[in-house]
Design a protein around this motif. Structure first.
Motif, mmCIF file in Angstrom:
data_model
loop_
_atom_site.group_PDB
_atom_site.id
_atom_site.type_symbol
_atom_site.label_atom_id
_atom_site.label_comp_id
_atom_site.label_asym_id
_atom_site.label_seq_id
_atom_site.Cartn_x
_atom_site.Cartn_y
_atom_site.Cartn_z
ATOM 1 N N ASN A 155 0.813 -1.213 0.000
ATOM 2 C CA ASN A 155 0.000 0.000 0.000
ATOM 3 C C ASN A 155 0.856 1.277 0.000
ATOM 4 O OD1 ASN A 155 -2.289 1.573 0.162
ATOM 5 N ND2 ASN A 155 -2.500 1.377 2.386
ATOM 6 N N ASP A 160 2.326 0.274 -6.071
ATOM 7 C CA ASP A 160 0.893 0.562 -5.972
ATOM 8 C C ASP A 160 0.506 1.595 -7.038
ATOM 9 O OD1 ASP A 160 -1.694 1.087 -5.169
ATOM 10 O OD2 ASP A 160 -1.189 1.654 -3.113
ATOM 11 N N GLY A 164 -1.890 0.966 -10.170
ATOM 12 C CA GLY A 164 -3.085 1.804 -10.165
ATOM 13 C C GLY A 164 -3.313 2.465 -11.521
ATOM 14 N N GLY A 168 -6.461 1.026 -12.934
ATOM 15 C CA GLY A 168 -7.403 1.987 -12.365
ATOM 16 C C GLY A 168 -7.251 1.971 -10.852
ATOM 17 N N LYS A 169 -7.026 3.154 -10.295
ATOM 18 C CA LYS A 169 -6.691 3.276 -8.873
ATOM 19 C C LYS A 169 -7.658 2.549 -7.951
ATOM 20 C CE LYS A 169 -4.786 6.932 -6.209
ATOM 21 N NZ LYS A 169 -3.721 7.760 -6.069
ATOM 22 N N SER A 170 -8.935 2.612 -8.301
ATOM 23 C CA SER A 170 -9.910 2.039 -7.373
ATOM 24 C C SER A 170 -10.363 0.644 -7.809
ATOM 25 C CB SER A 170 -11.111 2.980 -7.257
ATOM 26 O OG SER A 170 -11.544 3.342 -8.547
ATOM 27 N N SER A 171 -9.615 0.049 -8.729
ATOM 28 C CA SER A 171 -9.947 -1.301 -9.171
ATOM 29 C C SER A 171 -9.902 -2.283 -8.003
ATOM 30 C CB SER A 171 -8.960 -1.753 -10.254
ATOM 31 O OG SER A 171 -9.011 -3.161 -10.379
ATOM 32 N N THR A 172 -10.924 -3.139 -7.931
ATOM 33 C CA THR A 172 -10.962 -4.118 -6.852
ATOM 34 C C THR A 172 -9.981 -5.263 -7.109
ATOM 35 O OG1 THR A 172 -12.804 -5.165 -7.987
ATOM 36 C CG2 THR A 172 -13.340 -3.671 -6.171
ATOM 37 N N ARG A 176 -4.072 -4.474 -1.696
ATOM 38 C CA ARG A 176 -3.010 -3.675 -1.062
ATOM 39 C C ARG A 176 -2.631 -4.261 0.297
ATOM 40 N NH1 ARG A 176 -6.197 0.228 -3.915
ATOM 41 N NH2 ARG A 176 -4.872 1.245 -5.468
#
Ligand code: ARG
Length: 268
Positions: A155, A160, A164, A168-172, A176
């Motif tokens: 993380n 990271d 990202g 995509g930064k918020s990809s599940t 992390r």
């Protein structure tokens, strides 16, 4: 003869001592531009996330050891400062510096423009790159291939960041972890299909965990990253000392010795 010599030697020493003392007596006008002597130097606290072999780790005795540690110890000696190392989790490490709980950080920290906004960095002391770790039977041959996989990173690291950007930064699909070894354990367990982290750490981990069945995949598109020692933003005095120490250990061969003791002969 021996006694006479001893007496003479003692006399000489005394004379020297007096000379040395008296030398400091006259308030030197020339010292106007020189900085004042360091007031009873405090032991500076160095923060490091000691779960990052071979850069920083804790040995069986609980001592913090590694390449970064050796570099900072040598720098401190050159610069005439005293340091002690305190294990500091990566997640809170920059905040600890900002709050003044740590005076400097050495933690395989990549110098980035974003981080430069909130802290100051020494000149670089090491070059690194991201490296992909996958299982031996993985079809991955380049960074782009991990786009559709579950990927483990530590993380808030540069690993990271690059992952990202790809996923995509918020990809599940990005998992992390608090530390890089934890991410690699998850790769072994099958919870992720790739881990992206600094090359030195990945290479070391795989070499020491042959049972894990890992291989590495490099990608020329990963930029070269430069490690720096961080100080609180604006602490120019300490930064100057660190840089002077770094130059000193490069010039006298100490750096090359430390490098060789951890990585073998320097390649560049
Ligand atoms: N170089 C990478 C970065 O700056 C990872 C550093 C992680 N260091 C550590 N001791 N855990 O983001």
């Amino acid at each position: 003869i021996n006694r006479r010599f001893a007496l003479t030697a003692a006399g000489l020493l005394a004379a020297l001592a007096i000379a040395a003392c008296s030398k400091q007596e006259p308030a030197a006008p020339a010292a106007a531009s020189a900085p004042p002597p360091p007031a009873a130097a405090r032991v500076l606290v160095v923060g490091t996330d000691a779960a990052y072999t071979p850069f920083e780790s804790q040995n069986d005795k609980g001592e913090i050891v590694g390449f970064d540690i050796d570099v900072v110890k040598a720098v401190a000696q050159k610069a005439g400062i005293e340091v002690k190392f305190v294990n500091t989790p990566w997640e809170g490490i920059f905040n600890a510096l900002d709050q003044g709980d740590r005076d400097l950080l050495v933690s395989a920290i990549t110098i980035t423009d974003e981080r430069r906004q909130t802290m100051d960095f020494s000149q670089s002391y090491f070059d690194a790159r991201q490296l992909i770790a996958v299982k031996n039977d993985s079809p991955v041959t380049k960074f782009d291939d991990i786009k559709t996989l579950k990927v483990g990173v530590q993380n808030g690291t540069t690993g990271d960041e690059v992952v990202g950007k790809l996923l995509g930064k918020s990809s599940t699909a990005i998992k992390r972890f608090e530390s890089t070894p934890l991410a690699l354990k998850e790769l072994e367990a099958g919870g992720v299909q790739a881990v992206v982290a600094d090359n030195g750490v990945v290479v070391h981990y795989i070499a020491n965990n042959t049972a894990g069945g890992f291989k590495t995949v490099s990608d020329a598109n990963f930029p070269v990253e430069k490690y720096g020692i961080a100080v609180k933003k604006g602490n120019t005095e300490l930064l100057a000392k660190i840089n002077q120490g770094l130059e000193g250990i490069r010039a006298d061969g100490t750096y090359a010795k430390i490098y060789a003791s951890h990585f073998g002969a320097e390649s560049k």
